[in-house]
Enzyme design. Structure first.
Site, PDB file in Angstrom:
ATOM      1  N   ASP A  82       0.578  -1.392  -0.142  1.00 40.74           N
ATOM      2  CA  ASP A  82      -0.244   0.514  -0.283  1.00 40.74           C
ATOM      3  C   ASP A  82       0.576   1.311   0.115  1.00 40.74           C
ATOM      4  O   ASP A  82       0.548   2.393  -1.198  1.00 40.74           O
ATOM      5  CB  ASP A  82      -0.810   0.226   1.631  1.00 40.74           C
ATOM      6  N   GLU A  91       2.135  -8.859  11.653  1.00 40.49           N
ATOM      7  CA  GLU A  91       1.940  -8.699  10.292  1.00 40.49           C
ATOM      8  C   GLU A  91       2.635  -8.562   9.443  1.00 40.49           C
ATOM      9  O   GLU A  91       3.279  -8.835   8.125  1.00 40.49           O
ATOM     10  CB  GLU A  91       0.606  -8.004  10.376  1.00 40.49           C
TER      11      GLU A  91
END
Ligand code: DGY
Length: 416
Positions: free
Chosen positions: A150, A381
Site C-alpha cells: 500500500d 503482520e
C-alpha cells in the site's frame, strides 16, 4: 490461531483490523492450512473464487458481512456485486498456491485443481487485458492497494500526482483505532487512496476507463513477477491435467510478460523498479518486490548478478531481511508498513526464487530470518528489520500459515 480467524468457510487476516476475506491473504492461508486440514484449505480457495466477477477479476476484498470496524467497507466501493467486493484485484498468487497444493498432495488435489482451472485461467486473462490493454507486456496497477504494498515509497510518484478533489466524500479511518498510527499510512495518503476509489465508483468500475483516465497508473515489479510466476505455475498445472488446448495461450502470456519486464529495469540503480506507466518515471530504490525477479525468472545473467549484489548489500544492512524498502535510502522507515518492515509472505516467494536460481546462501539467510522473526517476535503482520519488533495486526493468519508451511516444507522435509 488460524482457526481463531476462521469465519466459517473463509479466514480473516486478523480480527478487527481486517474483518473480511482478502485475496492474497486467503491464498497464503490456504498454503498453511493445507498441512492441518486439506479440505479446509481448498474451501478457502473455492470460497474466494465464488466472488469472481463476470469479467474474470478476483477482487481484493470480499465483504461477506458488513463490519463497521473496517473502512472503506462495501458502501464506499459500491461495486454492485454479490457478494459485495472491492473494485480492483491484488497480487495473483492463486495459481502458484494451487500448484503447491497439488505438488504436496495426491490425486484428489489434482482433481480439485482441475475443477478450479478454468476460473484461474479467466482470472489471468482478466489481468492480461484489463491491466495491459495495449499488450505491452507490463501489468499496471490502478491503486497502490492493488499491489498489496500500500504505502511503499514506490507509489509516491503516482500518489503525489493525484489531486484530491474538493468533493472527496468525508470519511473516518478505522485502521488507526486498531494499530499505532506511525505503523500505518498517513492521512495524506488515505485522501489519495479514497480519491482513486471515488473515481472507480463514479466510473462504475469500468476498467478500460480507469486504465485510460484514472488518477493512478503504475507498473509494479511485485505484480509483474508474481503474475509471470503464476502463469508458469498455471502452465505446469495444465500439463499435469493434460489440458493441451491451453498450453499455447499460457505460453504466449509467459513470453509477453517476460519481454515486458525489461521495461522495469532501471539502469540508474541497476535493478528492477516500479515505474509510472504514463510518464515513464522510475522509482529510485530496491524493494522486496524487486527481489521477486528470481521468482518470476526474468533478466540476463548480468542483471541477475546486479540483483544478487543488491540483495547481499541490503541484507548486510539489517538484522532481518528482506526489508520492504532499501535501508540506505532516505525514505526508509523501519516500522511504517511497506516503507521498511519485513513481510514473511514476500520472504516466502523471494526464498523460492533464490533457491530456484541456485542462490542457496541468500535463500538460507532469509529462511533463517523468517523463522527467527516469528519464533522470537510472534505472529505479527510485519516486522522491524532492524530489531525484529512485531508490528501492525497481531495473530495474523498469513504469518502463521507461512510458519506452518516452512516448518513442513523445510524442517519436516515435505516437498515445498
Ligand atoms: C488496508 O485497509 O490497509 C488494506 O491494505 C487495503 O487492502
Amino acid at each position: 490461531m488460524i482457526q481463531g480467524n476462521d469465519r466459517g468457510g473463509y479466514t480473516v487476516p486478523t480480527r478487527r483490523l481486517y474483518p473480511y476475506q482478502w485475496n492474497w491473504d486467503s491464498c497464503f492461508t490456504a498454503l498453511g492450512l493445507y498441512h492441518v486440514d486439506r479440505d479446509r484449505a481448498w474451501l478457502e480457495l473455492t470460497g474466494l473464487l465464488d466472488a469472481q466477477w463476470d469479467d474474470g477479476m478476483v477482487p481484493h476484498i470480499v465483504f461477506r458481512k458488513n463490519d463497521p470496524d473496517y473502512f472503506p467497507g462495501p458502501a464506499m466501493w459500491q461495486t454492485g456485486t454479490k457478494p459485495p467486493t472491492s473494485g480492483h484485484s491484488q497480487p495473483p498468487v492463486l495459481a502458484s498456491v494451487l500448484r503447491q497444493l497439488v505438488e504436496m498432495g495426491g490425486a484428489d488435489d489434482l482433481e480439485k485443481a482441475r475443477s478450479l482451472f478454468s476460473k484461474v485461467l479467466r482470472y489471468h486473462r482478466w489481468f492480461a487485458t484489463a491491466r495491459d490493454p495495449d499488450a505491452k507486456g507490463v501489468i499496471a496497477i490502478i491503486h497502490p492497494w492493488e499491489s498489496g504494498r500500500d504505502n511503499c515509497p514506490d507509489w509516491d510518484i503516482g500518489m503525489n500526482a493525484i489531486s484530491v478533489p474538493d468533493n472527496l466524500e468525508r470519511y473516518a479511518r478505522r485502521d488507526t483505532a486498531h494499530v499505532q498510527s506511525d505503523q500505518r499510512p498517513t492521512h495524506e495518503q488515505y485522501d489519495r487512496y479514497l480519491t482513486i476509489v471515488q473515481f472507480g465508483r463514479e466510473a462504475s468500475w469500468n476498467h478500460e476507463m480507469i486504465y485510460r483516465n484514472g488518477p493512478f497508473l503504475m507498473a509494479d515489479p511485485g505484480i509483474q513477477f508474481i503474475f509471470l510466476r503464476a502463469n508458469r505455475d498455471l502452465l505446469s498445472l495444465a500439463r499435469q491435467l493434460d489440458l493441451e488446448q491451453h498450453y499455447s495461450e499460457i505460453q504466449d502470456l509467459i513470453h509477453r510478460f517476460s519481454e515486458g519486464s525489461a521495461w522495469l529495469w532501471n539502469d540508474a540503480v541497476g535493478g528492477y523498479c516500479a515505474r509510472d506507466i504514463r510518464t515513464g518515471e522510475f522509482s529510485s530504490a530496491m524493494t522486496n518486490a524487486s527481489m521477486l525477479c528470481f521468482y518470476g525468472q526474468v533478466g540476463t545473467d548480468e542483471q541477475n548478478q546486479s540483483m544478487t549484489a543488491h540483495c547481499r548489500r541490503i541484507l548486510s544492512l539489517c538484522k532481518y531481511g528482506m526489508p520492504s524498502w532499501d535501508p540506505s535510502h532516505a525514505a526508509f522507515e523501519s516500522q511504517r508498513y511497506w516503507r521498511g518492515p519485513v513481510w514473511v509472505i514476500m520472504n516466502h516467494m523471494i526464498i523460492k526464487g533464490l533457491s530456484d536460481a541456485g542462490e542457496t546462501d541468500l535463500a538460507e539467510r532469509l529462511r533463517a530470518d523468517t523463522k527467527q522473526l516469528i519464533e522470537m517476535h510472534g505472529m505479527a503482520e510485519y516486522f522491524d528489520p532492524v530489531d525484529g519488533t512485531g508490528l501492525g495486526g497481531m495473530d495474523f493468519s498469513w504469518t502463521a500459515a507461512i510458519y506452518l508451511h516452512h516448518l513442513h516444507a523445510y524442517e519436516l522435509s515435505v516437498e515445498s
